[in-house]
Design an enzyme around this catalytic site. Structure first.
Site, short mmCIF file in Angstrom:
data_model
loop_
_atom_site.label_atom_id
_atom_site.label_comp_id
_atom_site.label_asym_id
_atom_site.label_seq_id
_atom_site.Cartn_x
_atom_site.Cartn_y
_atom_site.Cartn_z
N ASP A 237 -18.72 16.10 -1.91
CA ASP A 237 -17.64 14.43 -2.22
C ASP A 237 -19.34 15.02 -0.73
O ASP A 237 -20.16 15.34 -0.45
CB ASP A 237 -16.79 14.78 -1.79
CG ASP A 237 -16.53 14.65 0.12
OD1 ASP A 237 -15.77 14.43 0.73
OD2 ASP A 237 -16.90 16.44 0.44
N ASP A 317 -9.49 18.33 5.55
CA ASP A 317 -8.32 17.42 6.17
C ASP A 317 -8.35 17.66 7.59
O ASP A 317 -8.35 15.92 8.47
CB ASP A 317 -6.97 18.49 5.76
CG ASP A 317 -6.00 18.30 4.49
OD1 ASP A 317 -5.31 18.61 4.11
OD2 ASP A 317 -6.12 16.57 4.33
N1 LIG Z 1 -14.24 17.39 -1.08
C1 LIG Z 1 -12.82 16.77 -1.26
N2 LIG Z 1 -12.98 15.44 -0.95
C2 LIG Z 1 -12.15 14.86 -1.57
C3 LIG Z 1 -10.99 15.65 -0.73
C4 LIG Z 1 -9.97 14.23 -1.28
C5 LIG Z 1 -8.50 14.51 -1.41
N3 LIG Z 1 -7.85 15.66 -2.17
C6 LIG Z 1 -6.77 15.59 -0.73
C7 LIG Z 1 -5.42 16.11 -1.20
C8 LIG Z 1 -4.76 16.56 -0.97
C9 LIG Z 1 -5.05 17.78 -0.26
O1 LIG Z 1 -4.95 18.60 0.26
C10 LIG Z 1 -6.87 17.37 0.05
O2 LIG Z 1 -6.64 17.19 1.18
C11 LIG Z 1 -11.09 13.27 -1.76
N4 LIG Z 1 -12.06 13.66 -1.39
C12 LIG Z 1 -13.07 12.84 -1.23
O3 LIG Z 1 -13.61 12.43 0.23
C13 LIG Z 1 -14.25 10.91 -0.54
C14 LIG Z 1 -13.13 10.01 0.31
O4 LIG Z 1 -13.23 10.57 1.83
P1 LIG Z 1 -12.38 9.41 2.70
O5 LIG Z 1 -13.50 8.19 2.43
O6 LIG Z 1 -12.66 10.18 4.52
O7 LIG Z 1 -11.32 9.56 2.41
C15 LIG Z 1 -14.26 10.97 -1.95
O8 LIG Z 1 -15.88 11.50 -2.24
C16 LIG Z 1 -13.17 11.43 -2.35
O9 LIG Z 1 -13.47 12.11 -3.55
C17 LIG Z 1 -11.19 17.28 -1.26
O10 LIG Z 1 -9.86 17.53 -0.58
N5 LIG Z 1 -12.10 17.47 -1.29
#
Ligand SMILES: Nc1nc2c(c(CN[C@H]3C=C[C@H](O)[C@@H]3O)cn2[C@@H]2O[C@H](COP(=O)(O)O)[C@@H](O)[C@H]2O)c(=O)[nH]1
Length: 339
Positions: A237, A317
């Site tokens: 991401d 996180d």
């Molecule tokens: N590598 C990675 N990318 C992730 C996630 C998640 C959500 N997962 C959570 C939900 C339950 C789990 O416990 C995770 O904590 C969203 N994204 C990406 O981030 C970007 C959004 O960022 P911001 O604009 O700051 O909200 C967007 O590209 C989105 O696609 C992840 O886990 N890993």
């Protein structure tokens, strides 16, 4: 067209030829040492325990939630950080990815069946604007694309899987790789691929996080007991590269840093964007290997699993919780439907 390299091999291919991004071995080691105390406690149950917006259940409805959310899980970054989409729900204000989840839960609470394929296969653009409306003047980005993807994905789920993502999961016969392939083959919006130095490569960020969230919402049990979950890589991401640079595990060239500090957009598939994404995946693979090595040396057995999925979740996180500390580190701005 020949099948692209799978994500892990794609990452290795890019990392070995990258010019503006490199993985720093000493930084990888330092990151692993920093994460080690937390790593032995990582558990698949954290996905629910740490995040109130995630479904509590492990049934067909919970899977339907994961599928529709991960079909829309892309591009939340705001042009200007201080003017961004926000969704108020459950007494809290949610931004970014969590604004998407809050909007889905807000719609469900209003009796809108937003996780049902028969609904979103024909949902209108106006209804999508209402479901994902922001509580500020700044709308969620790419609403028209989200509408198109909902219609496309809903129609395919109805035609090929009886409208139920559970059917898709059961066809994968407890293989994470098979589920990823099923999703990419059947749902075009998940085909996150690129060309790099003469090879067709893939990152499949949303397909991999869909597999990971499926494993998590089913708590690694029953249909979600993927024996090959460790073969899933980190999800490329725009937040993970930022945290990896902050931790010193990933380094950008001066030229790339200048572009990012100017707030320049990188287009999806251009060389430096592919290098950032490929090197990030490879970097997390090496941190994971280093963590396993350190645990081995200490004769410690982790309570849960130390794999790239749980490492990615933790880093994501961590980035959320350290947003202010990371102010000086730019994230790359690409507007696309893949991440
Ligand atoms: N590598 C990675 N990318 C992730 C996630 C998640 C959500 N997962 C959570 C939900 C339950 C789990 O416990 C995770 O904590 C969203 N994204 C990406 O981030 C970007 C959004 O960022 P911001 O604009 O700051 O909200 C967007 O590209 C989105 O696609 C992840 O886990 N890993």
């Amino acid at each position: 067209m020949e099948a692209p390299l799978p994500p892990r091999e794609s990452a290795r291919w890019v990392a070995g030829r990258s010019r503006d991004v490199r993985v720093d071995p000493a930084g990888v080691r330092r990151a692993a040492e920093l994460l080690l105390p937390a790593a032995s406690a990582w558990r698949v149950q954290h996905w629910k325990e740490l995040h109130a917006l995630n479904p509590r259940g492990a049934d067909e409805a919970a899977l339907a939630w994961v599928f529709v959310v991960d079909s829309l899980n892309f591009s939340f970054w705001a042009e200007r950080e201080e003017r961004r989409c926000e969704v108020r729900h459950g007494g809290a204000v949610h931004t970014g990815y969590w604004a998407l989840c809050a909007a889905v839960n807000r719609a469900l609470d209003r009796g809108i069946p937003v996780t049902s394929a028969s609904y979103y296969a024909t949902v209108t653009l106006d209804e999508v604007r209402d479901i994902f409306r922001s509580d500020t003047a700044v709308p969620m980005p790419l609403l028209e694309e989200r509408h198109r993807i909902l219609n496309e994905t809903g129609k395919i789920l109805l035609e090929k899987f009886g409208g139920s993502f559970l059917n898709c999961v059961q066809k994968s016969e407890k293989s994470a790789q098979k589920l990823m392939r099923l999703v990419v083959e059947n749902f075009p919006s998940y085909r996150d691929e690129a060309q790099f130095e003469g090879k067709r490569i893939s990152f499949y960020k949303r397909a991999q996080i869909l597999v990971a969230d499926t494993w998590s919402v089913l708590e690694g049990k029953g249909d979600g007991c993927f024996e090959d979950i460790s073969s899933i890589t980190m999800f490329a991401d725009y937040r993970l590269p930022q945290i990896l640079v902050y931790l010193g595990a990933l380094k950008y060239s001066d030229d790339l840093l200048k572009r990012l500090h100017r707030g320049e957009m990188l287009s999806n598939g251009e060389r430096q964007e592919v290098e950032i994404r490929g090197c990030s995946i490879w970097c997390v693979e090496l941190i994971r290997d280093c963590l396993l090595e350190l645990l081995e040396k200490r004769g410690e057995k982790p309570q849960g699993e130390v794999n790239s999925v749980l490492l990615d979740y933790y880093l994501w996180d961590y980035a959320r919780d350290h947003r202010d500390d990371m102010r000086g580190i730019p994230f790359h701005r690409t507007r696309c439907i893949y991440y």
